[in-house]
Write a protein that holds these residues in place. Structure first.
Motif, PDB file in Angstrom:
ATOM      1  N   UNK A   1       5.149  25.519 -26.283  1.00 34.37           N
ATOM      2  CA  UNK A   1       6.414  24.987 -26.788  1.00 34.37           C
ATOM      3  C   UNK A   1       7.345  24.650 -25.627  1.00 34.37           C
ATOM      4  N   UNK A   2       7.716  23.385 -25.537  1.00 28.97           N
ATOM      5  CA  UNK A   2       8.654  22.941 -24.507  1.00 28.97           C
ATOM      6  C   UNK A   2      10.065  22.851 -25.073  1.00 28.97           C
TER       7      UNK A   2
ATOM      8  N   UNK B   1      14.558   7.157 -25.069  1.00 27.08           N
ATOM      9  CA  UNK B   1      14.310   8.388 -24.301  1.00 27.08           C
ATOM     10  C   UNK B   1      14.187   9.589 -25.222  1.00 27.08           C
ATOM     11  N   UNK B   2      15.033   9.637 -26.250  1.00 26.61           N
ATOM     12  CA  UNK B   2      14.993  10.740 -27.212  1.00 26.61           C
ATOM     13  C   UNK B   2      13.632  10.810 -27.887  1.00 26.61           C
TER      14      UNK B   2
ATOM     15  N   UNK C   1       6.889  16.742 -26.473  1.00 26.53           N
ATOM     16  CA  UNK C   1       6.941  18.105 -27.014  1.00 26.53           C
ATOM     17  C   UNK C   1       5.934  18.285 -28.144  1.00 26.53           C
ATOM     18  N   UNK C   2       5.828  17.315 -29.021  1.00 27.03           N
ATOM     19  CA  UNK C   2       4.858  17.385 -30.120  1.00 27.03           C
ATOM     20  C   UNK C   2       3.434  17.441 -29.581  1.00 27.03           C
TER      21      UNK C   2
ATOM     22  N   UNK D   1      15.321  20.834 -30.349  1.00 28.57           N
ATOM     23  CA  UNK D   1      14.580  21.222 -29.150  1.00 28.57           C
ATOM     24  C   UNK D   1      15.470  21.319 -27.911  1.00 28.57           C
ATOM     25  N   UNK D   2      16.696  20.808 -28.009  1.00 26.68           N
ATOM     26  CA  UNK D   2      17.580  20.747 -26.849  1.00 26.68           C
ATOM     27  C   UNK D   2      18.304  22.067 -26.640  1.00 26.68           C
ATOM     28  N   UNK D   3      18.204  22.621 -25.435  1.00 28.77           N
ATOM     29  CA  UNK D   3      18.803  23.933 -25.170  1.00 28.77           C
ATOM     30  C   UNK D   3      20.177  23.846 -24.498  1.00 28.77           C
ATOM     31  N   UNK D   4      20.717  22.635 -24.328  1.00 29.80           N
ATOM     32  CA  UNK D   4      21.978  22.470 -23.617  1.00 29.80           C
ATOM     33  C   UNK D   4      23.208  22.892 -24.448  1.00 29.80           C
TER      34      UNK D   4
END
Length: 322
Positions: free
Chosen positions: A171-172, A153-154, A161-162, A269-272
């Motif tokens: 940009x996601x 999944x990662x 995103x790429x 890329x992870x905003x959590x």
């Protein structure tokens, strides 16, 4: 290859240019009537083809029906047209490709649809899949042990995103573990499913399904407007979906050869991390602070009592995102 496929390949190769019916008839050794009938079929399928007496046939720049002739030339080896199945509608691309897996289809086999009638997300939730989106699944036969399954999944999240950055210059961000976000709203998601060998602790096969909102052709349900978005507010002026599909498949196939290699990019890329979250399901529910993404792709959280645990899976909600 059928006349329809040959003709579509030629029109795509000469997109924006006029091609005479006589020229095409001679090239494919058929009558002009056969060309005309095939063009009519393509137009009925949604391809935007400009035609007129003494003007020939022109595939317009914004004609963006998902199709093998447009996607296949953009694929990197070993992926090619034989790996692709493209349909206008299906129940769920993961379910469809599962049938191909049972028939011993090779790793890299892909199933794409313009819309899903029974799109599915994690924990059996419905995944809204209207026309105008991109819904695809890839079959994998990974050699990694089952405890590393999260990396599938990662890698898929990083691949999307790429590809979106490359094709759309957008940009996601990623919300652990499988959601794709744009401007604070969900723009896509990933569903990874697998059949495993319990005795050997390995995979028989895995399926990575990706749903991405490109644009909405019609208004979305009111209950989704505050939480869901798309890459574009209106239909793009140029064909995007086929290019984006190919880019995602290329990135996905390459990254899945060594999925753990995408962890650092996934973390960035992870905003959590740093957010206060509500843990809705998992080993312990409640409010906590997300600290970091671990080396195994887990989410390290801390509860108000200072207890720290790592989540392997589960459902979380960012407190300031409804």
């Amino acid at each position: 290859m059928s006349l329809k496929e040959q003709l579509l390949y030629e029109l795509i190769k000469n997109r924006g240019k006029s091609m005479s019916g006589q020229q095409l008839a001679e090239q494919f050794h058929v009558s002009r009537t056969a060309i005309w009938k095939t063009i009519r079929t393509l137009k009925e399928e949604g391809h935007l083809i400009q035609a007129g007496q003494n003007r020939g046939y022109t595939l317009l720049s914004n004609s963006d029906v998902l199709n093998v002739p447009a996607i296949a030339p953009l694929l990197l080896p070993p992926l090619n047209a034989t790996f692709l199945t493209v349909v206008s509608q299906c129940s769920c691309t993961n379910d469809c490709i599962k049938q191909l897996a049972i028939q011993s289809a090779p790793a890299g086999t892909c199933f794409l649809a313009d819309t899903q009638t029974n799109g599915r997300g994690r924990q059996g939730r419905s995944f809204y899949s209207p026309p105008g989106g991109l819904y695809l699944s890839m079959l994998l036969r990974p050699s990694l042990p089952m405890y590393k399954s999260t990396f599938l999944t990662i890698a898929a999240a990083v691949a999307v995103c790429r590809a979106v950055k490359k094709i759309c210059n957008i940009s996601l961000e990623i919300k652990w573990v499988n959601d794709l976000f744009l401007n604070g709203k969900k723009v896509g998601g990933i569903l990874t499913e697998a059949v495993t060998d319990l005795e050997g602790g390995t995979f028989e096969y895995a399926i990575v399904g990706i749903g991405l909102n490109i644009f909405f052709r019609e208004p979305i349900p009111n209950e989704l407007t505050s939480v869901v978005t798309s890459l574009y507010n209106t239909e793009p002026d140029e064909a995007i979906r086929c290019k984006l599909a190919a880019a995602i498949l290329n990135e996905l196939y390459q990254l899945e050869q060594n999925p753990s290699s995408s962890l650092e990019e996934y973390q960035a890329l992870n905003f959590v991390p740093g957010k206060t979250i509500q843990i809705i399901s998992g080993i312990r529910t409640g409010t906590a602070k997300a600290l970091s993404i671990t080396e195994r792709g887990q989410l390290l959280v801390e509860y108000p009592d200072h207890t720290q645990i790592t989540l392997n899976s589960g459902e979380i909600q960012i407190m300031d995102i409804v």
